[in-house]
Design a protein around this motif. Sequence first.
Motif: not given
Length: 316
Positions: A55-69
């Motif tokens: 999960x940390x790997x996913x957040x590290x890689x994709x947090x910008x996309x998640x924040x955009x949502x």
Amino acid sequence: MNYPVRARTSFAADLHAGLALTRRSVSPKYFYDDIGSRLFEQICELPEYYPTRSELGLLRAHAAEMAECMGPRAQLIEYGAGALRKVRFLLDRLESPQAFVPLDISGAHLLAACDELQQDYPALCIAPVVADFTQPHDLPPRPAPGSGGRRVGFFPGSSIGNFTPEEAQDFLRMAAQELRGGGLLIGIDLIKDPAVLHAAYNDAAGVTAAFNLNLLERARRELGAEFDADGFFHSAFYNAPLQRIEMHLMSRRRQALLLDGVPYQFDAGQTLHTENSYKYSVAGFQAQAARAGFRPGPVWTDEREWFGLLWLQSPP
């Protein structure tokens, strides 16, 4: 001020009710006193325990996309907040969040984590709520109309897997209403090789065993429960037909557990069921969320497809 008294009363009542069942069980939420919360943080660092690293790997890689949502000026609600480690990836990417509202049942642990977070994010409005988030609870007011922000949720760590299917559906319905107009970012543990699961819940260092056994030790400390010091051991296994890991405390011998003077007899091999951890497919979980009113959105999984973070759009 009286939350600890209420918490002890609830713990005693739920433990009595669970011990009175033919198939004895107690909610995993009672793992998380201060000692249990610290032990869980240790579990998250274990080599066998893949969910946190994935999960940390996913957040590290994709947090910008998640924040955009989530959008600008969000009021971010984190369910079962714990140590507030994962949310930092989102806070670093969110545009001018209005407030961060972490909910957790372990009050001292939550407040200490909030103090540490505030030092690193001095401009952030942090409004912790000490509560069992599966029960009715109060939140700060929604973002004001015209403020440009939405209320959005974050439920990491695959904790939804600890709920029965009925409890998970109840939570999703509650969250869909609580987060109306926004959305929910939720972690799920995906179906995989049972050998990987067995190792994750039976670590070589015995930390998960200590975490499980601490539930009874908490009953001894807080409720005066009496039982043999070495009377129970940790048992965890994958129940393939139900697609879940089960954790139990198994009695080593015939013995009585005494709670408030009430004896509960255990035979050798009899268990107290302490946790389920359900495993999901992405499509299956999205269908379940849709029944609660969410619309499926982007999905992020690790390359082995062991873990997923899903964005769910709340009803308008």
